[in-house]
Design a protein around this motif. Structure first.
Motif, mmCIF file in Angstrom:
data_model
loop_
_atom_site.group_PDB
_atom_site.id
_atom_site.type_symbol
_atom_site.label_atom_id
_atom_site.label_comp_id
_atom_site.label_asym_id
_atom_site.label_seq_id
_atom_site.Cartn_x
_atom_site.Cartn_y
_atom_site.Cartn_z
ATOM 1 N N LEU A 1 7.179 -77.610 23.986
ATOM 2 C CA LEU A 1 8.548 -77.874 23.524
ATOM 3 C C LEU A 1 8.709 -79.340 23.137
ATOM 4 O O LEU A 1 9.350 -79.664 22.144
ATOM 5 N N GLY A 2 8.105 -80.238 23.939
ATOM 6 C CA GLY A 2 8.151 -81.664 23.619
ATOM 7 C C GLY A 2 7.484 -81.964 22.291
ATOM 8 O O GLY A 2 7.974 -82.778 21.501
ATOM 9 N N ALA A 3 6.362 -81.310 22.024
ATOM 10 C CA ALA A 3 5.668 -81.490 20.746
ATOM 11 C C ALA A 3 6.534 -80.988 19.592
ATOM 12 O O ALA A 3 6.588 -81.602 18.520
ATOM 13 N N LEU A 4 7.232 -79.887 19.815
ATOM 14 C CA LEU A 4 8.126 -79.334 18.809
ATOM 15 C C LEU A 4 9.266 -80.308 18.494
ATOM 16 O O LEU A 4 9.592 -80.553 17.330
ATOM 17 N N VAL A 5 9.853 -80.902 19.527
ATOM 18 C CA VAL A 5 10.929 -81.875 19.333
ATOM 19 C C VAL A 5 10.401 -83.116 18.614
ATOM 20 O O VAL A 5 11.054 -83.651 17.708
ATOM 21 N N ALA A 6 9.219 -83.592 18.990
ATOM 22 C CA ALA A 6 8.625 -84.769 18.332
ATOM 23 C C ALA A 6 8.408 -84.496 16.843
ATOM 24 O O ALA A 6 8.676 -85.359 15.997
ATOM 25 N N ALA A 7 7.951 -83.295 16.507
ATOM 26 C CA ALA A 7 7.750 -82.937 15.106
ATOM 27 C C ALA A 7 9.083 -82.879 14.357
ATOM 28 O O ALA A 7 9.169 -83.322 13.207
ATOM 29 N N LEU A 8 10.124 -82.351 15.007
ATOM 30 C CA LEU A 8 11.448 -82.320 14.380
ATOM 31 C C LEU A 8 11.958 -83.732 14.126
ATOM 32 O O LEU A 8 12.477 -84.027 13.048
ATOM 33 N N LYS A 9 11.822 -84.619 15.096
ATOM 34 C CA LYS A 9 12.253 -86.016 14.911
ATOM 35 C C LYS A 9 11.519 -86.652 13.737
ATOM 36 O O LYS A 9 12.122 -87.353 12.926
ATOM 37 N N HIS A 10 10.226 -86.389 13.631
ATOM 38 C CA HIS A 10 9.435 -86.927 12.526
ATOM 39 C C HIS A 10 9.932 -86.357 11.194
ATOM 40 O O HIS A 10 10.078 -87.098 10.219
ATOM 41 N N ALA A 11 10.202 -85.057 11.172
ATOM 42 C CA ALA A 11 10.697 -84.422 9.949
ATOM 43 C C ALA A 11 12.020 -85.034 9.513
ATOM 44 O O ALA A 11 12.187 -85.421 8.351
ATOM 45 N N LEU A 12 12.958 -85.135 10.437
ATOM 46 C CA LEU A 12 14.290 -85.655 10.103
ATOM 47 C C LEU A 12 14.235 -87.111 9.667
ATOM 48 O O LEU A 12 14.940 -87.516 8.732
ATOM 49 N N ALA A 13 13.381 -87.901 10.297
ATOM 50 C CA ALA A 13 13.248 -89.320 9.941
ATOM 51 C C ALA A 13 12.647 -89.510 8.550
ATOM 52 O O ALA A 13 12.805 -90.576 7.947
ATOM 53 N N ASN A 14 11.987 -88.476 8.052
ATOM 54 C CA ASN A 14 11.326 -88.564 6.750
ATOM 55 C C ASN A 14 11.927 -87.622 5.710
ATOM 56 O O ASN A 14 11.263 -87.239 4.749
#
Length: 113
Positions: A58-71
């Motif tokens: 779940l943490g990896a999923l959230v980290a990927a979402l943060k990366h997506a939104l930031a870009n």
């Protein structure tokens, strides 16, 4: 671990493992971030094959979402089994991610089931 299928304006990332746990979390995060960095900005993640998910994944999923939104990208999820959907609701991840039961389509206004 993750198979990518391209559609006209979005991509489907199917998680190919039944147990999404700490052992696969970093690999999963790296795979999604690599896809996002390669220009695939809109990704919907299929959980249809996943039976179990732990907090590391779940943490990896959230980290990927943060990366997506930031870009300038976005992630959505679909195909969660009843237990995983209940977990998402219990920890309020359904407020963080767009959650669909079936494969959504991306329109100019956002994801639509």
């Amino acid at each position: 671990m993750v198979e990518i299928e391209s559609h006209s304006n979005y991509h489907v990332a199917t998680i190919m493992i039944a147990e999404a746990n700490m052992e696969q979390a970093d690999l999963f995060k790296h795979a999604l971030i690599t896809e996002l960095d390669s220009g695939r900005k809109q990704i919907v993640i299929s959980f249809e094959k996943v039976q179990y998910i732990d907090s590391s994944f779940l943490g990896a999923l959230v980290a990927a979402l943060k990366h997506a939104l930031a870009n300038g990208g976005d992630l959505a999820v679909y195909g969660l089994n009843e237990n995983i959907l209940n977990l998402f609701e219990m920890i309020r991840m359904d407020k963080v991610f767009k959650v669909f039961q079936t494969l959504p389509t991306l329109y100019s206004g956002g994801w639509v089931a």
